[in-house]
Design an enzyme around this catalytic site. Structure first.
Site, PDB file in Angstrom:
ATOM      1  CB  SER A 109      37.261  45.265  39.233  1.00 35.94           C
ATOM      2  OG  SER A 109      36.891  44.742  37.975  1.00 35.94           O
ATOM      3  CB  SER A 110      32.926  46.940  36.270  1.00 34.98           C
ATOM      4  OG  SER A 110      33.788  46.382  35.289  1.00 34.98           O
ATOM      5  CB  CYS A 111      34.825  41.701  37.401  1.00 35.54           C
ATOM      6  SG  CYS A 111      35.969  41.648  38.800  1.00 35.54           S
ATOM      7  CE1 TYR A 138      41.529  41.826  41.149  1.00 37.71           C
ATOM      8  CE2 TYR A 138      39.466  42.339  40.021  1.00 37.71           C
ATOM      9  CZ  TYR A 138      40.670  42.740  40.570  1.00 37.71           C
ATOM     10  OH  TYR A 138      41.009  44.077  40.536  1.00 37.71           O
ATOM     11  CE  LYS A 142      40.414  44.432  43.812  1.00 43.32           C
ATOM     12  NZ  LYS A 142      41.236  45.436  44.510  1.00 43.32           N
ATOM     13  CG  HIS A 181      42.389  43.451  31.888  1.00 42.61           C
ATOM     14  ND1 HIS A 181      43.326  43.868  32.821  1.00 42.61           N
ATOM     15  CD2 HIS A 181      41.447  42.774  32.605  1.00 42.61           C
ATOM     16  CE1 HIS A 181      42.960  43.475  34.032  1.00 42.61           C
ATOM     17  NE2 HIS A 181      41.829  42.814  33.930  1.00 42.61           N
TER      18      HIS A 181
END
Length: 319
Positions: A109-111, A138, A142, A181
């Site tokens: 994920s871009s997070c 999270y 990742k 989201h």
């Protein structure tokens, strides 16, 4: 496409991302697809996962299994988002490594990138600054998965790599207001308000942050595109490279849904990361580009939502 003849295990094949990848693999003629639900395999259980690999012997593994959610869910359950995701991905990566899986594709994920990262976000910006606090658990999980695949990639030369997509949406998304989201939450809120006399819709924050959105079917297309290529990078961004202010997104969703009431912004709620747009030059130079425009994707997703009114679900793993 030689990989379509391989035994392909899609972990999380019933979730939004996994199901999109599964559907496209079927459509392209994949001959040996492997999928299992959480009722029959707990991906958090190392012994169960190892036994599953011994029995089915996948040659390609696509890890689309994760515990996912929006700002509220991540902020409310940081331990669960950290621990469940670590257990899921560690078991899948380790079993794939030990059973000599040819190709492992980890979906992140871009997070994972810093909250105040330079924009657009390049792959090398990973671990260059603090994360967004509300989904730190999270993101850390990742990042651990990315680094595990990277270690295998560099130390052994095996094709273990990671894909970092921008904000995803589409069919089989989570429309539960407690865990979804931003985009599916907007669709749900505008629709509910529309059918209740066009009541005002209250949205979080100022509406000023900029976000990038990728339709899940475009992500699936990128996954198959990369499976058909030689692995050049252990980490690669996938997105549109185009961002939009949340306020503009709200007006777009409102128009698609047909809501005619007011939009109210709850300034007491957090905005999250100020801006997040991916640098997708690597995958673009390889020959892949997204297909669906944002308005096309929102329209398609809303039509799907109308046909699946019971699609609302609680936070859970897409497995």
């Amino acid at each position: 496409m030689n990989f379509l003849k391989k035994r392909i295990f899609v972990a999380g094949h019933t979730g939004m991302v996994g199901s999109a990848i599964w559907r496209l693999l079927e459509a392209r003629g994949a001959e040996h697809l492997i999928g299992v639900t959480s009722k029959h395999l707990d991906l958090r259980d190392q012994a169960e996962v190892s036994n599953f690999f011994e029995i089915h012997q996948p040659e390609i593994v696509i890890d689309a299994a994760a515990k996912v959610g929006g700002i509220l869910a991540n902020d409310s359950y940081p331990y669960e988002f950290l621990m469940d995701n670590l257990q899921i991905q560690n078991n899948l990566i380790d079993a794939s490594y030990k059973s000599n899986v040819e190709r492992f594709l980890f979906l992140g994920s871009s997070c994972v990138y810093p909250k105040k990262s330079e924009q657009p976000i390049r792959e090398e910006y990973l671990l260059t600054g603090p994360l967004e606090e509300t989904n730190e658990g999270y993101a850390i999980a990742k990042i651990a998965g990315i680094k595990a695949c990277e270690a295998i990639f560099y130390k052994t030369g095996r094709s273990f790599s990671s894909i970092m997509p921008s904000n995803l949406y589409g069919p089989f998304d989570n429309f539960d207001l407690n865990s979804s989201h931003v985009l599916p939450a907007m669709i749900r809120k505008f629709h509910d308000s529309k059918i209740n006399g066009n009541q005002p819709v209250k949205l979080w924050g100022t509406g000023e942050p900029l976000r990038e959105f990728l339709h899940v079917e475009d992500l699936a297309d990128a996954v198959l595109f990369l499976l058909d290529k030689e692995v050049k990078y252990p980490l690669i961004n996938v997105g549109t490279g185009i961002d939009i202010p949340i306020k503009k997104l709200a007006l777009m969703v409102q128009s698609v849904v047909g809501h005619e009431g007011d939009i109210l912004w709850d300034l007491d709620k957090p905005d999250g990361t100020p801006r997040k747009v991916m640098d997708v030059s690597k995958i673009n130079k390889m020959g892949w580009n997204h297909r669906l425009t944002l308005i096309e994707g929102i329209t398609q997703t809303y039509k799907w939502y109308l046909k699946n009114p019971h699609s609302i679900k609680e936070v859970k793993m897409g497995i």
